[in-house]
Design a protein around this motif. Structure first.
Motif, PDB file in Angstrom:
ATOM      1  N   VAL A 238      -8.069  88.867  28.928  1.00  0.00           N
ATOM      2  CA  VAL A 238      -9.479  88.189  29.104  1.00  0.00           C
ATOM      3  C   VAL A 238      -9.044  86.702  29.039  1.00  0.00           C
ATOM      4  O   VAL A 238      -9.439  85.624  29.613  1.00  0.00           O
ATOM      5  CB  VAL A 238     -10.296  88.582  28.051  1.00  0.00           C
ATOM      6  CG1 VAL A 238     -11.562  87.511  28.154  1.00  0.00           C
ATOM      7  CG2 VAL A 238     -11.126  89.889  28.701  1.00  0.00           C
ATOM      8  N   ALA A 253     -16.354  85.480  27.906  1.00  0.00           N
ATOM      9  CA  ALA A 253     -17.086  86.736  27.399  1.00  0.00           C
ATOM     10  C   ALA A 253     -18.727  86.427  27.500  1.00  0.00           C
ATOM     11  O   ALA A 253     -19.445  87.147  27.805  1.00  0.00           O
ATOM     12  CB  ALA A 253     -16.691  87.287  26.172  1.00  0.00           C
ATOM     13  N   LEU A 295     -13.497  91.203  34.936  1.00  0.00           N
ATOM     14  CA  LEU A 295     -13.740  91.619  33.638  1.00  0.00           C
ATOM     15  C   LEU A 295     -14.289  92.668  33.181  1.00  0.00           C
ATOM     16  O   LEU A 295     -13.792  93.370  32.222  1.00  0.00           O
ATOM     17  CB  LEU A 295     -14.801  90.383  33.146  1.00  0.00           C
ATOM     18  CG  LEU A 295     -14.306  88.749  33.190  1.00  0.00           C
ATOM     19  CD1 LEU A 295     -15.465  88.026  32.992  1.00  0.00           C
ATOM     20  CD2 LEU A 295     -13.256  88.523  32.078  1.00  0.00           C
TER      21      LEU A 295
END
Length: 324
Positions: A238, A253, A295
């Motif tokens: 990430v 996120a 993601l």
């Protein structure tokens, strides 16, 4: 810093900022309480930027977080915010008991009003209906926290539910199958807590190394040593994607949660103004469907449950139908 936009939460008339502020960590669960003057400054800073949905509970402290917000809202500040608090865990003899009987509900509400120094709670979360308190003007809107789809339907049939609070992040997606669709069918807003994975997507495995002895996250399965070694790989990936986007992993996120829909209001918690400002920066990040899918594919590999065994989540907190 540009002012944060607003949104309609649910279909009953409540309007809030499109991102809220979770206040739990200021007083409890994530280590010792933080200095009160600093937290009041943070709350005031949040309000100045347009973040007006403030989330607390009588359980946080217990009670001390509501008292903190009560002080922060003095001097005409109350009119600028939408205040959400919760009840449902009756404390006694060192442990909590889930409770929803009418006498306790009324006492909990009135005690919260006193601690917060207000006449009416904007959004009050619990598992059962609170219709009478709405009629008496002690709360404006009713919410549910960690409720199953069937509980949501039964409660909504008694009195319209404005919002359901649930854990939703890149690595906590169990609500997507039944609860999120149920909320959308009924016109109920969604408030996503722990959108940064309880801080994991802010600093990865470094977070675990800095836990204080009384930080409850030390007991969560995902932060156990046997799982952290695996899960830190997710954070590293990430982080790589965030670098390509020119943002931080936490912003990426959080942006993912914002992209779930205009009916979703995440409430990331923090105790530092610089982290708050970083969270606000997530609002300007745009993700393509391909980036969203990438993601999600990474987070599918997470190891460990999101909560401790037998914790009162929607999976084991269903309420039985009321007898006729």
């Amino acid at each position: 810093m540009a002012k944060v936009d607003r949104m309609k939460l649910g279909s009953q008339g409540l309007e809030v900022s499109i991102q809220g502020l979770g206040c739990m960590g200021m007083s409890s669960f994530y280590g010792p309480p933080k200095p009160e003057p600093d937290m009041i400054s943070l709350i005031h800073h949040a309000i100045e930027t347009g973040v007006t949905l403030l989330d607390t509970s009588d359980l946080y402290g217990p009670h001390t977080n509501e008292l903190l917000l009560g002080k922060a809202l003095e001097g005409g500040v109350r009119e600028k915010v939408e205040l959400a608090t919760k009840f449902g865990v009756k404390l006694g003899k060192g442990k909590g008991e889930i409770c929803g009987d009418p006498a306790y509900v009324r006492t909990a509400c009135e005690d919260s009003l006193k601690r917060l120094g207000i006449d009416c709670i904007d959004l009050y979360y619990q598992h059962r209906e609170l219709k009478k308190l709405v009629e008496e003007g002690k709360i404006k809107y009713i919410g549910l926290s960690e409720a199953s789809a069937s509980t949501i339907r039964r409660a909504h049939a008694v009195h319209p539910i404005t919002a359901v609070q649930l854990e939703w992040s890149l690595w906590s997606r169990d609500a997507e199958e039944e609860i999120v669709p149920t909320c959308r069918e009924l016109g109920i807003g969604i408030v996503a807590y722990s959108p940064l994975g309880s801080g994991f997507f802010s600093s990865g495995s470094k977070l675990v190394e800095n836990f204080s002895p009384d930080d409850v996250r030390r007991f969560l399965p995902r932060f156990k040593p046997e799982n952290v070694e695996h899960n830190k790989i997710i954070f590293e990936r990430v982080n790589e994607l965030a670098a390509k986007k020119g943002c931080t992993p936490s912003q990426l996120a959080l942006a993912w949660v914002h992209h779930q829909g205009k009916d979703v209001c995440p409430i990331p918690g923090t105790t530092k103004i610089e982290n708050f400002n970083q969270n606000i920066g997530a609002l300007s990040i745009k993700l393509t469907p391909e980036e969203m899918a990438e993601l999600e594919s990474l987070a599918e590999a997470v190891k460990g449950d999101r909560s401790m065994e037998n914790a009162p989540t929607w999976k084991n907190s269903d309420t039985p139908p009321l007898s006729s």
